[in-house]
Each structure stands twice: as C-alpha cells, then as structure tokens.
Design a protein around this motif. Structure first.
Motif, short mmCIF file in Angstrom:
data_model
loop_
_atom_site.label_atom_id
_atom_site.label_comp_id
_atom_site.label_asym_id
_atom_site.label_seq_id
_atom_site.Cartn_x
_atom_site.Cartn_y
_atom_site.Cartn_z
N GLY A 97 41.62 55.12 44.90
CA GLY A 97 40.20 54.96 45.18
C GLY A 97 39.90 54.73 46.64
O GLY A 97 38.82 54.99 47.11
N GLY A 98 40.89 54.20 47.36
CA GLY A 98 40.67 53.92 48.78
C GLY A 98 40.18 52.51 49.01
O GLY A 98 39.66 51.84 48.12
N ASN A 99 40.35 52.03 50.21
CA ASN A 99 39.91 50.69 50.61
C ASN A 99 38.53 50.78 51.23
O ASN A 99 38.38 51.26 52.36
N LEU A 100 37.54 50.35 50.49
CA LEU A 100 36.15 50.46 50.97
C LEU A 100 35.66 49.16 51.60
O LEU A 100 34.48 49.02 51.91
N GLY A 101 36.56 48.20 51.77
CA GLY A 101 36.19 46.98 52.48
C GLY A 101 35.47 45.96 51.65
O GLY A 101 34.82 45.06 52.19
N HIS A 102 35.53 46.04 50.32
CA HIS A 102 34.88 45.05 49.48
C HIS A 102 35.62 44.95 48.15
O HIS A 102 36.41 45.83 47.79
N ASP A 103 35.37 43.87 47.43
CA ASP A 103 35.99 43.66 46.14
C ASP A 103 35.25 44.47 45.09
O ASP A 103 34.05 44.28 44.87
N LEU A 104 35.97 45.38 44.45
CA LEU A 104 35.34 46.24 43.45
C LEU A 104 34.95 45.48 42.19
O LEU A 104 34.12 45.94 41.42
N TRP A 105 35.54 44.31 41.98
CA TRP A 105 35.42 43.63 40.70
C TRP A 105 34.43 42.47 40.71
O TRP A 105 34.37 41.68 39.77
N SER A 106 33.65 42.34 41.75
CA SER A 106 32.65 41.26 41.80
C SER A 106 31.45 41.69 42.61
O SER A 106 31.51 42.67 43.36
N SER A 107 30.35 40.96 42.43
CA SER A 107 29.13 41.23 43.18
C SER A 107 29.00 40.21 44.31
O SER A 107 29.26 39.03 44.10
N PRO A 108 28.61 40.62 45.50
CA PRO A 108 28.49 39.67 46.61
C PRO A 108 27.38 38.65 46.35
O PRO A 108 26.34 38.97 45.77
#
Length: 594
Positions: free
Chosen positions: A111-122
């Motif tokens: 998926g690539g490193n998009l600079g955020h946690d895919l599994w939570s909402s900020p």
C-alpha cells in the motif's frame, strides 16, 4: 616514429583516432570509395553503417522505465464496468491520447507509506459518545399516562427494523405512552420468522430504558379482555407536533394504537434530549441475544488471531442490489437480460439511465474497484478482509480481482463451520446480526452503499471513538475509473485519496444536523481538549459494547486543510429464502435495509 598506413601510405595524426564505431566505419567506406575497389564491400559497409547509426540513435534516446515485476499482481482480465475497467496482467500499457506516449499502469502489492496510521482517525481521542439525559428530561414515572399504549410493527431487514425500534421508544416518550415490545417484520422481502426476543435481549431492553419509557411485553387485559389496538400509519419524518395531532387523539379514544410499517416515521431533527434518547436506545439498549453475541465474538476472535488489524467490507454486490440500482456493470446482453428480469418484478421501479446513475455516484463499486480504492488508500496485499455479503453477482469471476489484490479474504462461512452456523443460517436477520458484530468491531469498516446497515454502523462507530469508516465517493471515483487508462498508478492513487477526503469517518467530517441522524448522531458526540473529562456520559464507557452495555453534500469544510494534510503526508439478508417471485412492490428504504 610515424607509421605509414596502407591505402597509399597516408599519414594519420594522433587526433584522428575514432572512438565511435559508426564513425570508424564511415571512414573505412570513404577510403574504399577513393580507391575505387570492390563493389560488394562498399554495399556491405554502407548497410552496416545504417544499422550502426540506428543503434546509436536508440542508445542516445531515453530508456524505458524499469518495472520491478516481483511487486506486481497478476490479475485476471475482467470487464467489470461500463468504463471498460479491466486487467490484462499486472501492468497495462495504455496510450495517452494527448501525447501519444505509452503509460504503464501497475498495481503495487504494497500500500505504501502515506505518513499516517491507516487504522485510526486523527484526534479521535478528543471525542466521545455522550447520551445522558439533561435535568430537564422528565422520567417515565412522572410523565407516563395510564391506559395509553403504543404498539409498532417494524419494516424491512435487521437494520431498518433497528431504526424503527429506536424511533418507537422516542415516539412513546413524546405521547406519554407505555410501549409494547415491538413486533418485527416477518412477512416482507426477507421472510424471517424471528421475533424480538430471538434477536435482541428483551429483558435488558426493558430494564435499561425503565427511567425513560415504560415498556411491557404484551398488552394488558381490560376486564378480562385484551385491548384491541387501533391500526394506523403516520407519515414519514413525522414531527412531535405531527404525533400530537394525528396519533394522540386516537390514542386517547382507543387507549391503544398500532402503527404499521414503522420505519423512518419520526423526524430526523428533534430537540437534544430526544436525540440523546435515540442514542441510548440504539447504542446501549439494543443488545443482541447471548447466542448471537457469543458467535459474533468467536468470529472477531478468529479474525484477530489471523491479524492484529482487519478491514470489514459490506460489499453489497448481489443481483437484487444491482438490479435495483439500474446500473450497467459491463456484462453485456447476458447481464442486461438477467438483471432486467429481476427489475420487472417490481412494479413501482422506474427505468433509469445507467450512465446517468453512475455519473451521479448511485452505483455500487465493483469488487475490483473497491480493491483499487483500498490499495490507493494505502492498504497492502497483506491486509486481512472480512466480507459481509450475500451471493455476489458473477460469483468467483467477479470476486477474483479483489481476491488477487487481497488474498487474505474471509467471511463467516470461512471462519465458522456449518455446525456452528446451523442455528443462525435459516434466519436472515440473525446472520446479518453476526455480520453487524464483526463489522462493528473491525478496525476499518468499508461500505459499498448508503443503506441502513452502512448508516447505522457509521453512526455507531462515530459514537464509540470515530473508528475509520470508509464510504466510496462514487461520484468522483467514477471519473477516475473511467480515465485511469491515461494515468500512472501514482497519479491515479493520489486522485483517489483526494476524492476520499470527507468520506473516511473522521471527526467533524459531517456538519452537525446534516444527513440521517443514525449516520451522524452529532447531538450525542461531545468534544474535549483533555482525555479526563468529567462530562463523559456514555453509560458503558470502558465496557464491551454488547456484553455489558447493551453524502458528499454533507461534508464539512471547516477542517478540510487538516484532513488533506493527513491523507497526503445487510449483508446476508439481500435475497429472501423464498426468492423474488412474490415481490411486486418495494419501498426504497426497505430495500436498502441491509
């Protein structure tokens, strides 16, 4: 000491060395021509010089991009939509209409490193569910009138019935009436014979709401005779004043009223205390029975054993859904004939323009398109997916592109044995309840439609911590899928991420009061700047939800810049057991129940 050359003994200065083979060959040709000797060597040399010139030109041009093929997926060819969306292997070379150059469109495994946690909402830690009543809210003991009973009959599948039950409690409060445990729909599209106590914990339902509304299991007798309720209906989105004028006079005269087809019969907009009562019912009092909860927990536990995080996908790509959508999925005459025959069984279903429906974002994404969206959002092939779905139209051929992108593909049928599911399988609502539990507990929930299950779960996940809930922005994604042949993967995936801003279940994503309340329960979500807030009012904070506790126009632009930075740095109940032959008319809200 200078050397003499052959061919007439010409002297050769040091700077006349030829570093380029082509130049050397041309020099040789010139010498041969001057000497006027052999014709055949001249022809051969001239041909060789042309070939060498072409080779040199090729070396000087830009080399083709190197593709690391071990990171590419080998996906089967499938014509999956009207936009000719298909695969022919992992990489497609498509021609850019503007430049005439070839573009490589390849789907990466990672998926690539998009600079955020895919599994939570900020910033989700600053929001919490708050549904306690205010001091102005009168208790059931003070306001319930004697000899005033409200009965309701729900409509639709599990989740549509859930909205009706929730609103029935609020309607009883508005009418100062005693509520009789709701009767579930057993005769319509889903043909499920289950009663309330076979799906929900009826004793918990009554006791947990005892301070708000008086609830009983059946009508009492009057002089040894059971009271006969007056049957009637109320308009959709009926307001409190609507209930006061249409229902209350009949209730005072007959003492008992039964409201039929009770779904979305209460206004979306109510005062805050009534909205909070809705939340207490929906999120705390409607608890599934122990057998359903226990089986649901087993399914979740088995998913957790496979992976720390997982996605739950409500695919909703069954033939009835596709027929009702009137969309075209690229299956040609065969598809049009099959789905058209299903559409004919609904007398009230009007013919729609398939291309227009897709442009307006009203068509479910194909499984292939769902997979491409998820990969664009950063989810790699190692991610585990739980799929809540009935029989997918097209079967394994339709699912194969999604499974190729996400091979860790699960459902309740693959996680549990037939023996374990035997008690639930004959009942569509109980099977849907199992899917509901797994989808609710998933780290990321993805919905492929805006039906009742999608809305109920979206609101619930907001209330319990804003866990990511992805709804495809189908209107914008349609254009990207249509034009993806003219872009690279990087361009395509970047545009997908941009299109999904505001459709990811993040805090403040939907403006308060917009959309269906069950999807956006803004009156029941509070914000704090600290983690330890004395006003946190969820009755089951810190407890397990079921065991102990019981559209694009609506997107907010207030935090759009913040969200953009973040992104760039029912299921089984679709087709009744008896088939569709007896269905002649259908209500849109009823159809999209699950």
């Amino acid at each position: 000491m200078k050397k003499k050359k052959k061919n007439g003994g010409h002297h050769h200065h040091p700077h006349h060395h030829y570093n380029c083979p082509a130049a050397a060959r041309l020099h040789q040709i010139s010498l041969i021509l001057r000497g006027g000797r052999y014709l055949f060597p001249v022809i051969s040399a001239f041909s060789a010089s042309i070939l060498l010139f072409l080779a040199a030109s090729a070396l000087l041009s830009s080399p083709p991009p190197l593709i690391e093929r071990r990171h590419l997926l080998q996906l089967p060819r499938r014509h999956s939509s009207s936009s000719s969306f298909s695969y022919s292997g992992a990489m497609e070379e498509t021609e850019d209409a503007a430049s005439g150059t070839l573009t490589a469109f390849s789907v990466p495994e990672r998926g690539g490193n998009l600079g955020h946690d895919l599994w939570s909402s900020p910033s989700s830690e600053f929001f919490y569910g708050c549904s306690n009543a205010s001091d102005k809210f009168h208790s059931a003991e003070k306001k319930t009138e004697p000899n005033r009973y409200l009965l309701i009959v729900t409509s639709g599948g599990l989740n549509q019935q859930r909205t009706g039950i929730t609103d029935a409690v609020v309607a009883a409060y508005i009418l100062n009436a005693t509520l009789v445990v709701p009767t579930l729909d057993q005769a319509s599209f889903w043909k499920d014979s289950s009663n309330f106590s076979e799906i929900f914990d009826v004793d918990w339902f009554i006791s947990s709401l005892s301070k708000d509304v008086r609830i009983i299991k059946q009508l009492p007798t009057d002089g040894g005779k059971v009271i006969t309720p007056q049957a009637m209906r109320v308009p959709r989105k009926c307001t409190p004043s609507c209930y006061a004028t249409k229902v209350l006079p009949v209730l005072n005269k007959k003492h008992a009223v039964r409201l039929g087809k009770f779904d979305y019969r209460l206004s979306n907009r109510l005062d805050t205390d009534l909205q909070k009562l809705r939340c207490r019912v929906n999120y705390h009092s409607l608890k599934f029975t122990d057998p359903i909860v226990e089986m649901g927990e087993k399914l979740v536990h088995r998913m957790r054993r496979k992976s720390k995080h997982f996605i739950a996908l409500h695919l909703r790509f069954e033939s009835d859904m596709l027929a009702f959508s009137s969309c075209d999925y690229g299956g040609g005459d065969k598809e049009r004939e099959e789905l058209g025959s299903i559409r004919l069984r609904w007398k009230s279903l009007h013919q729609k323009n398939p291309d227009k429906e897709r442009r307006l974002g009203r068509c479910p994404l194909t499984p292939e398109e769902v997979g491409l969206m998820l990969r664009s959002l950063g989810f790699g092939s190692d991610v585990h997916i739980y799929v809540a779905s009935g029989e997918v139209y097209g079967g394994e051929e339709t699912l194969s592109p999604l499974k190729s992108m996400f091979p860790n593909f699960h459902s309740k049928e693959t996680l549990a044995s037939q023996e374990e599911l035997a008690a639930f399988a004959p009942f569509s609502s109980r099977m849907a309840a199992l899917d509901f539990l797994v989808c609710d507990e998933s780290d990321v929930f993805v919905t492929n439609n805006n039906g009742n299950m999608a809305r109920i779960l979206a609101g619930r996940r907001r209330y319990f911590g804003h866990k990511p809930t992805i709804r495809p922005n189908a209107k914008k994604l349609y254009k990207l899928f249509l034009g993806r042949r003219n872009s690279t993967w990087e361009e395509f995936s970047g545009k997908v991420r941009s299109s999904q801003i505001g459709f990811m279940g993040m805090p403040n994503e939907v403006k308060p009061g917009r959309g269906e309340f069950h999807e956006n329960p803004s009156s029941c979500i509070c914000e704090t700047s600290t983690r330890n807030d004395d006003n946190a009012a969820s009755p089951d904070v810190g407890k397990k939800r079921y065991i102990d506790a019981g559209a694009g126009d609506y997107r907010s632009s207030a935090t759009e810049d913040e969200r953009e930075r973040y992104y760039f740095s029912d299921s089984e109940t679709a087709v009744p057991s008896g088939g569709l032959s007896q269905v002649t008319e259908i209500d849109e809200e009823e159809f999209f129940s699950d």
